[in-house]
Scaffold this motif. Structure first.
Motif, PDB file in Angstrom:
ATOM      1  N   TRP A 126      -0.600  -5.241   6.437  1.00  0.00           N
ATOM      2  CA  TRP A 126      -0.815  -4.869   5.044  1.00  0.00           C
ATOM      3  C   TRP A 126      -2.153  -4.141   4.922  1.00  0.00           C
ATOM      4  CZ3 TRP A 126      -0.642 -10.731   3.529  1.00  0.00           C
ATOM      5  CH2 TRP A 126       0.639 -11.239   3.767  1.00  0.00           C
ATOM      6  N   VAL A 127      -2.165  -3.014   4.272  1.00  0.00           N
ATOM      7  CA  VAL A 127      -3.419  -2.383   3.884  1.00  0.00           C
ATOM      8  C   VAL A 127      -3.713  -2.853   2.467  1.00  0.00           C
ATOM      9  CG1 VAL A 127      -4.624  -0.217   3.413  1.00  0.00           C
ATOM     10  CG2 VAL A 127      -3.072  -0.396   5.375  1.00  0.00           C
ATOM     11  N   CYS A 128      -4.790  -3.586   2.308  1.00  0.00           N
ATOM     12  CA  CYS A 128      -5.084  -4.266   1.047  1.00  0.00           C
ATOM     13  C   CYS A 128      -6.237  -3.567   0.319  1.00  0.00           C
ATOM     14  CB  CYS A 128      -5.456  -5.731   1.303  1.00  0.00           C
ATOM     15  SG  CYS A 128      -4.125  -6.681   2.084  1.00  0.00           S
ATOM     16  N   ALA A 129      -5.949  -3.058  -0.853  1.00  0.00           N
ATOM     17  CA  ALA A 129      -6.952  -2.316  -1.622  1.00  0.00           C
ATOM     18  C   ALA A 129      -7.914  -3.270  -2.307  1.00  0.00           C
ATOM     19  CB  ALA A 129      -6.264  -1.438  -2.658  1.00  0.00           C
ATOM     20  N   LEU A 130      -9.200  -2.959  -2.190  1.00  0.00           N
ATOM     21  CA  LEU A 130     -10.210  -3.783  -2.853  1.00  0.00           C
ATOM     22  C   LEU A 130     -10.067  -3.698  -4.367  1.00  0.00           C
ATOM     23  CD1 LEU A 130     -12.731  -5.563  -2.674  1.00  0.00           C
ATOM     24  CD2 LEU A 130     -14.103  -3.491  -2.423  1.00  0.00           C
ATOM     25  N   LYS A 131      -9.697  -2.497  -4.858  1.00  0.00           N
ATOM     26  CA  LYS A 131      -9.465  -2.308  -6.282  1.00  0.00           C
ATOM     27  C   LYS A 131      -8.162  -1.548  -6.482  1.00  0.00           C
ATOM     28  CE  LYS A 131     -14.336  -2.328  -7.665  1.00  0.00           C
ATOM     29  NZ  LYS A 131     -15.423  -1.564  -8.333  1.00  0.00           N
ATOM     30  N   PRO A 132      -7.499  -1.706  -7.611  1.00  0.00           N
ATOM     31  CA  PRO A 132      -6.221  -1.013  -7.852  1.00  0.00           C
ATOM     32  C   PRO A 132      -6.397   0.501  -7.912  1.00  0.00           C
ATOM     33  CG  PRO A 132      -6.578  -2.806  -9.431  1.00  0.00           C
ATOM     34  CD  PRO A 132      -7.870  -2.597  -8.726  1.00  0.00           C
ATOM     35  N   GLY A 133      -5.309   1.209  -7.636  1.00  0.00           N
ATOM     36  CA  GLY A 133      -5.303   2.666  -7.750  1.00  0.00           C
ATOM     37  C   GLY A 133      -5.600   3.349  -6.435  1.00  0.00           C
ATOM     38  N   LEU A 134      -5.601   4.689  -6.467  1.00  0.00           N
ATOM     39  CA  LEU A 134      -5.900   5.464  -5.273  1.00  0.00           C
ATOM     40  C   LEU A 134      -7.357   5.281  -4.873  1.00  0.00           C
ATOM     41  CD1 LEU A 134      -4.042   8.839  -5.997  1.00  0.00           C
ATOM     42  CD2 LEU A 134      -3.408   7.064  -4.343  1.00  0.00           C
ATOM     43  N   LEU A 135      -7.588   5.179  -3.583  1.00  0.00           N
ATOM     44  CA  LEU A 135      -8.937   5.017  -3.057  1.00  0.00           C
ATOM     45  C   LEU A 135      -9.328   6.287  -2.310  1.00  0.00           C
ATOM     46  CD1 LEU A 135      -8.566   1.378  -1.676  1.00  0.00           C
ATOM     47  CD2 LEU A 135      -9.730   2.073  -3.783  1.00  0.00           C
ATOM     48  N   ARG A 136     -10.430   6.871  -2.673  1.00  0.00           N
ATOM     49  CA  ARG A 136     -10.893   8.096  -2.037  1.00  0.00           C
ATOM     50  C   ARG A 136     -11.637   7.753  -0.749  1.00  0.00           C
ATOM     51  NH1 ARG A 136     -11.271  13.270  -3.725  1.00  0.00           N
ATOM     52  NH2 ARG A 136     -12.895  14.619  -2.853  1.00  0.00           N
ATOM     53  N   THR A 137     -11.259   8.372   0.354  1.00  0.00           N
ATOM     54  CA  THR A 137     -11.912   8.117   1.628  1.00  0.00           C
ATOM     55  C   THR A 137     -13.195   8.940   1.740  1.00  0.00           C
ATOM     56  OG1 THR A 137     -10.847   9.902   2.857  1.00  0.00           O
ATOM     57  CG2 THR A 137      -9.628   7.831   2.664  1.00  0.00           C
ATOM     58  N   SER A 138     -13.972   8.656   2.775  1.00  0.00           N
ATOM     59  CA  SER A 138     -15.212   9.407   2.990  1.00  0.00           C
ATOM     60  C   SER A 138     -14.932  10.863   3.358  1.00  0.00           C
ATOM     61  CB  SER A 138     -16.033   8.752   4.104  1.00  0.00           C
ATOM     62  OG  SER A 138     -15.325   8.803   5.337  1.00  0.00           O
ATOM     63  N   SER A 139     -13.694  11.162   3.769  1.00  0.00           N
ATOM     64  CA  SER A 139     -13.326  12.529   4.144  1.00  0.00           C
ATOM     65  C   SER A 139     -12.751  13.333   2.990  1.00  0.00           C
ATOM     66  CB  SER A 139     -12.317  12.501   5.299  1.00  0.00           C
ATOM     67  OG  SER A 139     -12.892  11.910   6.444  1.00  0.00           O
ATOM     68  N   GLY A 140     -12.619  12.699   1.831  1.00  0.00           N
ATOM     69  CA  GLY A 140     -12.209  13.453   0.648  1.00  0.00           C
ATOM     70  C   GLY A 140     -10.788  13.238   0.190  1.00  0.00           C
ATOM     71  N   PHE A 141      -9.901  12.797   1.079  1.00  0.00           N
ATOM     72  CA  PHE A 141      -8.536  12.543   0.626  1.00  0.00           C
ATOM     73  C   PHE A 141      -8.402  11.090   0.185  1.00  0.00           C
ATOM     74  CE2 PHE A 141      -8.490  11.812   5.237  1.00  0.00           C
ATOM     75  CZ  PHE A 141      -7.867  10.572   5.337  1.00  0.00           C
ATOM     76  N   SER A 142      -7.310  10.783  -0.478  1.00  0.00           N
ATOM     77  CA  SER A 142      -7.123   9.449  -1.054  1.00  0.00           C
ATOM     78  C   SER A 142      -5.966   8.719  -0.394  1.00  0.00           C
ATOM     79  CB  SER A 142      -6.871   9.553  -2.565  1.00  0.00           C
ATOM     80  OG  SER A 142      -7.981  10.140  -3.214  1.00  0.00           O
ATOM     81  N   VAL A 143      -6.035   7.402  -0.440  1.00  0.00           N
ATOM     82  CA  VAL A 143      -4.959   6.562   0.087  1.00  0.00           C
ATOM     83  C   VAL A 143      -4.531   5.589  -1.009  1.00  0.00           C
ATOM     84  CG1 VAL A 143      -5.732   6.732   2.478  1.00  0.00           C
ATOM     85  CG2 VAL A 143      -6.602   4.885   1.049  1.00  0.00           C
ATOM     86  N   GLY A 144      -3.262   5.228  -0.963  1.00  0.00           N
ATOM     87  CA  GLY A 144      -2.736   4.255  -1.899  1.00  0.00           C
ATOM     88  C   GLY A 144      -1.945   3.198  -1.156  1.00  0.00           C
ATOM     89  N   THR A 145      -1.886   2.005  -1.695  1.00  0.00           N
ATOM     90  CA  THR A 145      -1.175   0.914  -1.047  1.00  0.00           C
ATOM     91  C   THR A 145      -0.641  -0.053  -2.092  1.00  0.00           C
ATOM     92  OG1 THR A 145      -1.380  -0.931   0.516  1.00  0.00           O
ATOM     93  CG2 THR A 145      -3.340  -0.359  -0.755  1.00  0.00           C
ATOM     94  N   THR A 146       0.396  -0.761  -1.733  1.00  0.00           N
ATOM     95  CA  THR A 146       0.991  -1.725  -2.660  1.00  0.00           C
ATOM     96  C   THR A 146       0.365  -3.105  -2.531  1.00  0.00           C
ATOM     97  OG1 THR A 146       2.725  -2.239  -1.045  1.00  0.00           O
ATOM     98  CG2 THR A 146       3.199  -0.525  -2.684  1.00  0.00           C
TER      99      THR A 146
END
Length: 324
Positions: free
Chosen positions: A47-67
């Motif tokens: 499981w990739v677990c998001a610290l906060k809800p919504g899309l997370l922007r990476t240090s490289s500029g693109f975003s990731v999302g997870t359930t």
């Protein structure tokens, strides 16, 4: 690994923390090792677990999302903290609470690179050994004096708490975990699939170059040390060097330690090992000749110093950089 030993096999659940500013490579290491089907019999649920809800922007500029979210972390068998944000910011209380709850439930917590800082924030590492990226070792010691830090190591296994050094050492740590969970044969198959060295011991030193300091105020002092580095194959002594600088042995010893942070003898061995490492990586010279060129009195002493300080033999070092 406590509750997740291979003998008590069940489908292992692994949680990888994702947060705003996460570095994609750090995030992807446990996902690649455990989130892909590399061989039969290795099938954890990741499981990739998001610290906060919504899309997370990476240090490289693109975003990731997870359930998956932070609420899932306490239910996992293994929890990975893939580094942390820079400049360093203490983690939010809800993350610390989730990690402590996961540990109480029997989970193994893994701090990859700067993730060791977050693991130390929980207090679980107090009195235990750990490692992290060597460049942040001083800050780590200042923040967490109760943790026994050894920044030279690739990774440290304290049972249900593991920490690793920077970037690529996260692969070594994950393969070590795979070895504990599924055995050496399966871990080696994973390593072959991802084209990684199948085994680098946690005790192997981080590949750190420690060059001559750049802030030497005394030009003659620096010039003398530069001359030694250019001629490491010769014999060098404190008395000879102190005399050349018109200093007493005592004054030179104190001055050297103040500037370099180590004794002259320690510095000289480190410089000789640095030359030897470069020669092992870049030349086809024999180990005997490399030992001689670096200024070691004999090959036996060279091999012993290399193993004690770097955790591997000269031959193993050469293979790590150049292949078999």
């Amino acid at each position: 690994m406590g509750t997740i030993a291979a003998a008590d096999y069940k489908r292992t659940t692994m949680a990888v923390l994702a947060y705003e500013g996460v570095r994609p490579f750090q995030l992807s290491v446990p996902c690649e090792i455990f989130g892909e089907v590399h061989c039969e019999g290795v099938d954890p649920e990741l499981w990739v677990c998001a610290l906060k809800p919504g899309l997370l922007r990476t240090s490289s500029g693109f975003s990731v999302g997870t359930t998956h979210s932070l609420a899932d972390v306490p239910r996992a068998d293994v929890v990975f903290i893939p580094s942390w944000r820079l400049p360093y910011q203490p983690p939010p209380p809800e993350l610390i609470d989730a990690l402590i709850e996961a540990h109480t439930n029997g989970a193994t917590i893994v701090g990859l690179c700067l993730g060791a800082f977050i693991l130390a924030e929980t207090g679980l590492l107090d009195g235990k050994r750990a490692t992290t990226h060597w460049a942040f070792s001083q800050e780590f010691r200042q923040r967490f004096p109760a943790v026994e830090l050894d920044e030279m190591l690739l990774y440290v296994d304290e049972g249900e708490l593991l920490t690793s050094a920077g970037v690529a050492a996260g692969i070594d740590c994950c393969l070590h975990i795979a070895r504990r969970l599924y055995g050496a044969h399966q871990a080696n198959r994973i390593a072959r699939n991802v084209l990684a060295p199948p085994y680098r011991a946690g005790g192997q030193a981080q590949f750190i170059e420690r060059p001559l300091g750049k802030n030497l105020r005394d030009a003659r002092f620096r010039s003398a040390l530069d001359e030694i580095v250019r001629n490491l194959g010769r014999k060098h002594s404190i008395d000879t060097l102190a005399s050349s600088l018109a200093m007493s042995r005592r004054s030179f010893t104190r001055h050297f330690h103040q500037i370099m942070g180590v004794s002259f003898g320690e510095w000289l061995i480190n410089e000789r090992l640095l030359k030897a490492r470069r020669d092992l990586e870049a030349t086809n010279e024999s180990v005997d000749q490399i030992a001689l060129d670096a200024g070691f009195g004999n090959t036996k002493t060279f091999r012993e110093q290399f193993l004690v300080r770097l955790g591997v033999s000269p031959a193993q070092w050469r293979r790590s950089f150049r292949g078999a």
